[in-house]
Design an enzyme around this catalytic site. Structure first.
Site, short mmCIF file in Angstrom:
data_model
loop_
_atom_site.label_atom_id
_atom_site.label_comp_id
_atom_site.label_asym_id
_atom_site.label_seq_id
_atom_site.Cartn_x
_atom_site.Cartn_y
_atom_site.Cartn_z
N GLU A 113 0.81 -1.22 0.00
CA GLU A 113 0.00 0.00 0.00
C GLU A 113 0.84 1.28 0.00
O GLU A 113 0.39 2.31 0.47
CB GLU A 113 -0.93 0.01 1.22
CG GLU A 113 -2.03 -1.01 1.16
CD GLU A 113 -3.16 -0.66 2.10
OE1 GLU A 113 -4.20 -0.19 1.63
OE2 GLU A 113 -2.99 -0.85 3.32
N HIS A 138 -4.73 0.76 10.69
CA HIS A 138 -5.99 0.02 10.71
C HIS A 138 -6.57 0.00 12.12
O HIS A 138 -7.18 -0.97 12.54
CB HIS A 138 -5.78 -1.41 10.20
CG HIS A 138 -5.08 -1.49 8.89
ND1 HIS A 138 -3.99 -2.30 8.67
CD2 HIS A 138 -5.31 -0.84 7.71
CE1 HIS A 138 -3.59 -2.16 7.40
NE2 HIS A 138 -4.35 -1.28 6.82
#
Ligand SMILES: [Zn+2]
Length: 264
Positions: free
Chosen positions: A84, A105
């Site tokens: 990512e 997250h």
């Protein structure tokens, strides 16, 4: 990318590794999520770690230089990196003043990405091409660019390229996490940690409010009173100049733990 002849780069590496440890210690990053920083003298390059958990990063050998242009490694023989990293490259590309980016997250924050909030939410489903996997990950530059656009109000496809200042400190990512940025690693770590802390406070406030007022013992009482825009703007300024006070505490905390190693 040896840093022995570049004191500024060596200092950045040391701060970077400590920042990763702090983010792990505070639960903002676990085995997933990442910190990055723009190179101190080459703005077209940014630095991330190789494909390991942030709490285990310990030396210069764990760090990789990437091109802002396409998020590819400067050294084609570099070890595997995170998938990512376009989250980071596209923020550096669109906003020249951004010096550090964190993607997390955090379990305290993710619920707000699927339940509605005033904080901007990036919904990857609106930006997927037929060839993109539907695994929620920002794997390429067009998805990274769409996320970066959410940080400003000038976020349509025909955006003004002279508008290079992000308006928002944080963007939530639906069902996935959040991303934040700042003009230094220290300030970015502060924003990420307090995004998580503030999400926890807001959750507690909502639960408490509902218990007392939504059919509870004070059913007709007022709504939750959030900071107004002026209070939020002033508080943002205040935290910019106070970011180094918690940083000193957080450095001591991770230095006192046996598991974190910083060899730079
Ligand atoms: Zn992610």
């Amino acid at each position: 990318m040896a840093s022995q002849d570049d004191p500024a780069l060596k200092q950045l590496y040391r701060t970077f590794i400590t920042g990763c440890h702090i983010l792990h210690y505070h639960g903002v990053l676990d085995a997933y999520g990442h910190l990055s920083a723009r190179h101190p003298s080459k703005p077209e390059i940014f630095i991330m770690s190789r494909y390991i958990a942030p709490g285990t990063i310990s030396s210069e050998r764990d760090l990789i230089e990437y091109r802002v242009e396409d998020a590819e490694p400067v050294d084609p023989g570099a070890p595997k990196g995170y998938s990512e990293r376009c989250i980071h490259s596209e923020l550096y590309k669109r906003y020249p003043g951004v010096q550090s980016v964190i993607h997390s997250h955090s379990e305290a924050v993710v619920p707000y990405s699927i339940s509605g909030t005033k904080t901007p939410i990036f919904d990857i489903a609106y930006h997927l091409l037929p060839t993109d996997a539907k695994d929620m990950l920002v794997r390429n530059t067009h998805l990274g660019a769409a996320l970066a656009a959410c940080f400003s109000d000038n976020n349509d496809e025909n955006h003004d390229p002279t508008d290079t200042t992000p308006k928002h400190a944080v963007v939530l990512m639906r069902g996935h996490g959040f991303t934040t940025h700042a003009s230094s690693i220290q300030e970015c770590v502060l924003r990420a940690i307090y995004t998580q802390k503030n999400a926890g406070i807001q959750t507690t406030a909502l639960i408490t409010h509902n218990a007392f007022f939504k059919g509870g013992i004070e059913a007709d009482a007022a709504e939750i009173k959030y900071l107004d825009e002026e209070e939020a703007a002033a508080s943002t300024e205040m935290t910019k100049w106070s970011a180094y006070r918690p940083w000193g505490l957080w450095v001591r905390e991770v230095e006192a733990q046996g598991m974190y190693v910083n060899q730079v």
